[in-house]
Design an enzyme around this catalytic site. Structure first.
Site, short mmCIF file in Angstrom:
data_model
loop_
_atom_site.label_atom_id
_atom_site.label_comp_id
_atom_site.label_asym_id
_atom_site.label_seq_id
_atom_site.Cartn_x
_atom_site.Cartn_y
_atom_site.Cartn_z
N GLN A 46 -6.35 5.10 11.42
CA GLN A 46 -6.91 5.04 10.06
C GLN A 46 -7.58 3.70 9.86
O GLN A 46 -7.05 2.66 10.23
CB GLN A 46 -5.77 5.22 9.04
N ASN A 48 -9.30 1.20 6.84
CA ASN A 48 -9.33 0.95 5.40
C ASN A 48 -10.28 -0.20 5.11
O ASN A 48 -10.40 -1.12 5.93
CB ASN A 48 -7.94 0.59 4.87
N ARG A 58 -3.66 -9.44 -2.81
CA ARG A 58 -3.13 -8.11 -2.49
C ARG A 58 -1.98 -8.29 -1.50
O ARG A 58 -2.15 -8.80 -0.42
CB ARG A 58 -4.22 -7.23 -1.86
N HIS A 61 2.66 -6.32 1.47
CA HIS A 61 2.99 -4.90 1.63
C HIS A 61 3.39 -4.57 3.06
O HIS A 61 2.98 -5.24 4.00
CB HIS A 61 1.77 -4.03 1.27
N LYS A 71 -1.49 -3.40 12.24
CA LYS A 71 -2.83 -3.50 11.67
C LYS A 71 -3.68 -4.49 12.48
O LYS A 71 -3.16 -5.46 13.02
CB LYS A 71 -2.77 -4.01 10.23
N HIS A 118 2.39 -7.85 4.83
CA HIS A 118 1.04 -8.36 4.96
C HIS A 118 0.36 -8.45 3.60
O HIS A 118 0.58 -7.60 2.74
CB HIS A 118 0.21 -7.44 5.88
N TYR A 131 -9.50 -3.13 7.76
CA TYR A 131 -8.39 -3.11 8.69
C TYR A 131 -8.15 -1.73 9.28
O TYR A 131 -8.36 -0.71 8.64
CB TYR A 131 -7.10 -3.67 8.09
N LYS A 168 1.81 -3.43 -9.67
CA LYS A 168 2.81 -3.23 -8.61
C LYS A 168 3.19 -4.56 -7.96
O LYS A 168 4.38 -4.83 -7.72
CB LYS A 168 2.26 -2.25 -7.57
N ASP A 169 2.20 -5.41 -7.67
CA ASP A 169 2.48 -6.66 -6.98
C ASP A 169 3.16 -7.70 -7.87
O ASP A 169 3.79 -8.63 -7.36
CB ASP A 169 1.21 -7.22 -6.35
#
Length: 182
Positions: A46, A48, A58, A61, A71, A118, A131, A168-169
């Site tokens: 994947q 992103n 950010r 996570h 990653k 990260h 990434y 959230k963060d």
């Protein structure tokens, strides 16, 4: 392709060879054979990409269990301070953080193995962050750590009163209260 080891086992910096002339530049951002020769044998599944403005932070996570992710991260435009925290139980560097400036100019990439939290902070007016992941996103398996956790003592090289965070963060758990990786 030069790979640089870091003080954290498994974490590698990739500095590609860049060919420049009056037309611009060219480089290989990823070559599976060369990465495997450097010991990076994860199958990426994947990609992103995110665009953010100065001060956006950010992270931190990660994903747990069978959905943990490795990653390969880089910046296509602008500059960020990329940050990882080793959350691998039993690791000699458990709870230690490592940071690296990634930019469109330096073209560095960071390989982050599974078992790390990260995040990144945008230092330029805008940044485009890219990434590759070796596993798919799974909301049920996501975890996080508070970016300004006192125990970790991360130096973000930025006034933390000026960071822009997601809801959230803002409420991630402290280190030690986060979900276990395995």
């Amino acid at each position: 392709m030069p790979f640089l080891d870091t003080p954290v086992e498994g974490l590698k910096i990739f500095e590609p060879q860049v060919w420049k002339d009056d037309r611009g530049y060219f480089y290989e951002a990823f070559n599976q054979q060369r990465f495997e020769e450097a010991g990076i044998t994860v199958p990426f599944v994947q990609d992103n990409q995110a665009r953010s403005t100065r001060g956006v932070l950010r992270g931190l996570h990660y994903q747990v269990g069978d959905m943990a992710q490795a990653k390969l991260v880089r910046v296509l435009e602008g500059e960020v301070l990329d940050m990882v925290v080793d959350i691998r139980p039993g690791s000699a560097t458990y709870g230690k953080w490592f940071s690296l400036r990634l930019s469109a100019e330096n073209k560095r990439q960071l390989f982050v193995p599974r078992g790390f939290a990260h995040g990144y902070l945008v230092l330029s007016p805008t940044a485009e962050f890219f990434y590759k992941c070796d596993n798919f996103y799974s909301k049920a398996h996501e975890g996080g750590i508070l970016f300004n956790d006192a125990e970790l003592g991360i130096d973000w090289e930025f006034d933390l009163n000026e960071v822009i965070l997601s809801e959230k963060d803002k409420v991630q758990p402290a280190f030690g209260e986060h979900r276990p990786v395995w």
